[in-house]
Write an enzyme that holds these catalytic residues in place. Structure first.
Site, PDB file in Angstrom:
ATOM      1  N   THR A   1      71.606  52.317 208.975  1.00 47.79           N
ATOM      2  CA  THR A   1      72.736  52.934 208.570  1.00 47.79           C
ATOM      3  C   THR A   1      73.662  53.821 209.266  1.00 47.79           C
ATOM      4  OG1 THR A   1      71.088  53.000 206.678  1.00 47.79           O
ATOM      5  CG2 THR A   1      73.093  54.124 206.227  1.00 47.79           C
TER       6      THR A   1
ATOM      7  N   SER B   1      68.432  56.093 199.659  1.00 40.66           N
ATOM      8  CA  SER B   1      68.296  57.294 199.864  1.00 40.66           C
ATOM      9  C   SER B   1      69.674  57.863 200.299  1.00 40.66           C
ATOM     10  CB  SER B   1      67.290  57.734 200.952  1.00 40.66           C
ATOM     11  OG  SER B   1      66.029  57.110 200.672  1.00 40.66           O
TER      12      SER B   1
ATOM     13  N   ARG C   1      76.619  49.061 196.107  1.00 34.76           N
ATOM     14  CA  ARG C   1      75.373  48.810 196.758  1.00 34.76           C
ATOM     15  C   ARG C   1      75.023  47.176 196.602  1.00 34.76           C
ATOM     16  NH1 ARG C   1      71.121  50.796 199.499  1.00 34.76           N
ATOM     17  NH2 ARG C   1      69.109  50.709 198.715  1.00 34.76           N
TER      18      ARG C   1
ATOM     19  N   GLY D   1      69.352  57.131 208.319  1.00 34.50           N
ATOM     20  CA  GLY D   1      68.107  57.509 208.714  1.00 34.50           C
ATOM     21  C   GLY D   1      66.998  57.203 207.527  1.00 34.50           C
TER      22      GLY D   1
ATOM     23  N   THR E   1      75.837  50.649 205.015  1.00 35.80           N
ATOM     24  CA  THR E   1      74.363  50.229 205.475  1.00 35.80           C
ATOM     25  C   THR E   1      74.204  48.704 205.501  1.00 35.80           C
ATOM     26  OG1 THR E   1      72.107  50.452 205.616  1.00 35.80           O
ATOM     27  CG2 THR E   1      73.057  50.325 203.391  1.00 35.80           C
TER      28      THR E   1
HETATM   29  N1  GLY Z   1      68.823  51.212 203.311  1.00 36.15           N
HETATM   30  C1  GLY Z   1      68.844  52.535 203.397  1.00 36.15           C
HETATM   31  C2  GLY Z   1      69.375  53.306 202.084  1.00 36.15           C
HETATM   32  O1  GLY Z   1      69.980  52.815 201.264  1.00 36.15           O
HETATM   33  O2  GLY Z   1      68.607  54.314 201.802  1.00 36.15           O
END
Ligand code: GLY
Length: 592
Positions: free
Chosen positions: A414, A479, A126, A499, A432
């Site tokens: 994403t 998410s 991340r 999404g 993403t």
């Molecule tokens: N930016 C999309 C997610 O991390 O859920």
């Protein structure tokens, strides 16, 4: 060589599956036409997808959002590479041909099944908040939240990218092929040029004003001031050069040196909205291995990514809340939709209160997935009408602070990659740069993310802190729900979708479709969507789901027709492999 899939697909693949296949979303003809001439295998995969069928294979399979990327991965798998090798090839190609969704400038979460040990693990790549941020990053001088796109476009929203480090980590751990060779197909195509896909052209045209905010980005996507057109050849020499550097020097060259300095200069020099990312942030970036988070559902273990993602917790809670209910009437039944919709709302209420980066705030992961807690919550679903109000529950939580509900905005974006290799290893990775085209800043031929806008813009409400507030070095809540479903100790489903926060509903529905409704992967991916996160029922416009508006309205839901552009990439593992690619996007499944 594959274990037989007991029960799943065989027993339930009757009436519901057949009926829903007829209602399925059809692939866009423009996308099919654009890729047909690339290779006979791709043409065949497109034809299978257009016929609404799953691609079948015996040894290996790869499903992703663009045929160039799938082919790059398939070539590696056919040559005896592992899923980790293929993942590298697919991701660097997606960064070229689907640059709006993911790439080197972004982040990713991977769940990995190791066929040798039988173990599942996850990797957190991340993006991370720079050390110089404050909780007021996305607030104006008076402390009010910025407008979403005022925060997104420019350097302020850019977190330290994690995707390059994640690719290097899994390649070092599980790869067998030469690193430079995995980057070569994307490097060559970037230099020679690729035909712009219909989807990319459409999204560039829709976003032209924001893309024009940066000179470099505008020069690439809006040459001479006009949006690139479908079929036009797009050459990306800076990306070829970046891949050359990574091929020869490894990803260390991304996190220190010229490339790192260019990234920092681009973020800090963004006109009108500079960010605070520094060379130190890049130098200290680390991928984190974390245990998979699993929930039991109808004799399966549904496993995925824990905090900082809310994916596995929310998908798991939704499914466990539904465990005691009969969903066999299928997706057009209003009671089934009420149950799924309100289970999802209950999961979203907990997500909004409790889930954030667990390295910064305590997250009651076990409490949220505790079956006793969820069976009490499931009693709320026993009525006949929509729940009038949904609030967070009180899971067991050894923590003295109260949190208040999060206010992060997540718009659809994403990409998802699903892979099974010939050794039985499985990779499910959602990747993403956050919003379509991320921060709209480009460096080294790739777009930089705007992932920091996945934090709550407010840090407190009425004096009570929000768990997902901005903090230095913290990872924004996600998410993304890369999922591997296990049965009797073996993987049986690989799933995930893009999404925004609807990822959770898309992924949960695909699992229900395959387990409860006996659908094969292509039918599950094409199933019309009805998604409820916060009370309003979003119904996929132009599909049979939109026909539910009156019946759902009659039991108390507000409904809204919406374009629900999932990108589900699914593989069923049983007596062979079957793969399905979401018809709403340009992807395919390839296998052998
Ligand atoms: N930016 C999309 C997610 O991390 O859920």
């Amino acid at each position: 060589m594959r274990r037989v899939l007991t029960g799943l697909f065989m027993t339930l693949a009757g009436a519901v599956g057949a009926q829903q296949a007829a209602d399925a979303v059809a692939p866009e003809a423009a996308s099919v036409g654009a890729f047909q001439s690339l290779s006979p295998e791709i043409a065949q995969a497109l034809a299978v997808k257009a016929a609404g069928k799953s691609v079948e294979a015996d040894s290996w399979m790869v499903v992703a959002a663009n045929p160039h990327a799938v082919k790059a991965g398939a070539d590696i798998l056919a040559a005896g590479g592992t899923a980790a090798d293929a993942l590298v090839a697919v991701q660097v190609m997606l960064g070229l041909v689907e640059p709006q969704s993911s790439g080197l400038g972004g982040g990713a979460f991977l769940i990995w099944y190791d066929a040798h040990t039988g173990a599942l693990t996850t990797f957190d790549g991340r993006e991370t908040a720079p050390l110089a941020v404050t909780p007021r990053l996305f607030q104006d001088a008076a402390g009010a939240p910025l407008k979403f796109f005022d925060a997104v476009v420019g350097g302020r929203s850019v977190g330290t990218p994690g995707t390059p480090a994640l690719l290097a980590e899994v390649h070092a751990r599980y790869g067998t092929q030469n690193w430079a060779n995995l980057l070569a197909p994307a490097r060559e195509l970037a230099g020679a040029g690729f035909p712009v896909s219909p989807r990319l052209a459409q999204l560039v045209a829709e976003d032209a004003e924001r893309l024009a905010s940066s000179e470099t980005t505008a020069a690439y996507f809006l040459p001479e001031g006009r949006p690139i057109a479908a079929g036009e050849t797009l050459v990306n020499l800076p990306y070829a050069q970046t891949l050359d550097v990574l091929a020869t020097q490894g990803v260390a060259a991304f996190y220190a040196g010229d490339l790192a300095r260019s990234i920092v200069a681009t973020v800090q020099g963004a006109k009108g909205n500079p960010g605070v990312l520094s060379e130190v942030d890049l130098a200290v970036y680390r991928v984190k291995e974390r245990p998979a988070v699993c929930a039991s559902y109808r004799a399966h273990e549904v496993c995925g990514m824990g905090p900082p993602s809310s994916g596995a917790i929310a998908v798991g809670q939704t499914l466990v809340l539904l465990e005691g209910f009969d969903l066999s009437a299928g997706p057009d039944d209003v009671t089934v939709r009420r149950l799924i919709g309100d289970a999802s709302r209950l999961a979203f209420a907990d997500r909004g209160r409790y889930v954030a980066d667990s390295d910064y705030v305590p997250v009651p992961v076990a409490g949220l997935l505790d079956t006793e807690y969820l069976s009490e919550r499931a009693e709320l679903l026993a009525g006949d009408d929509a729940l009038p109000e949904v609030t967070a529950g009180a899971p067991e939580f050894d923590h003295a602070l109260n949190w208040t509900d999060d206010e992060a905005i997540e718009l659809p974006s994403t990409s998802h990659i699903s892979i099974v290799d010939s050794f039985g290893n499985v990779a499910s990775m959602t990747t993403t740069i956050e919003n379509g085209f991320g921060s709209r800043l480009m460096v080294g031929g790739f777009l930089l993310n705007n992932e920091l806008t996945d934090f709550s813009f407010r840090s407190h409400k009425d004096g009570v802190p929000i768990a997902n507030r901005v903090e230095p070095g913290k990872r924004p809540r996600s998410s993304m729900a890369p999922t591997i479903v296990m049965k009797d100790g073996a993987p049986v489903i690989v799933a995930g979708s893009p999404g925004g926060s609807r990822i959770i509903g898309y992924t949960a529905q695909s699992i229900i479709a395959m387990i409860d409704w006996g659908m094969d992967p292509q039918a599950a991916a094409a199933l019309p969507h009805a998604i409820n996160r916060f009370g309003t029922y979003d119904l996929e416009e132009g599909t049979s789901a939109a026909n539910l508006a009156d019946t759902l309205g009659a039991i108390g839901y507000e409904t809204k027709a919406a374009a629900l552009t999932s990108g589900l990439h699914l593989i069923a593992i049983g007596d062979g492999l079957r793969g399905g690619a979401d018809p709403r996007r340009e992807g395919i499944a390839l296998g052998e």
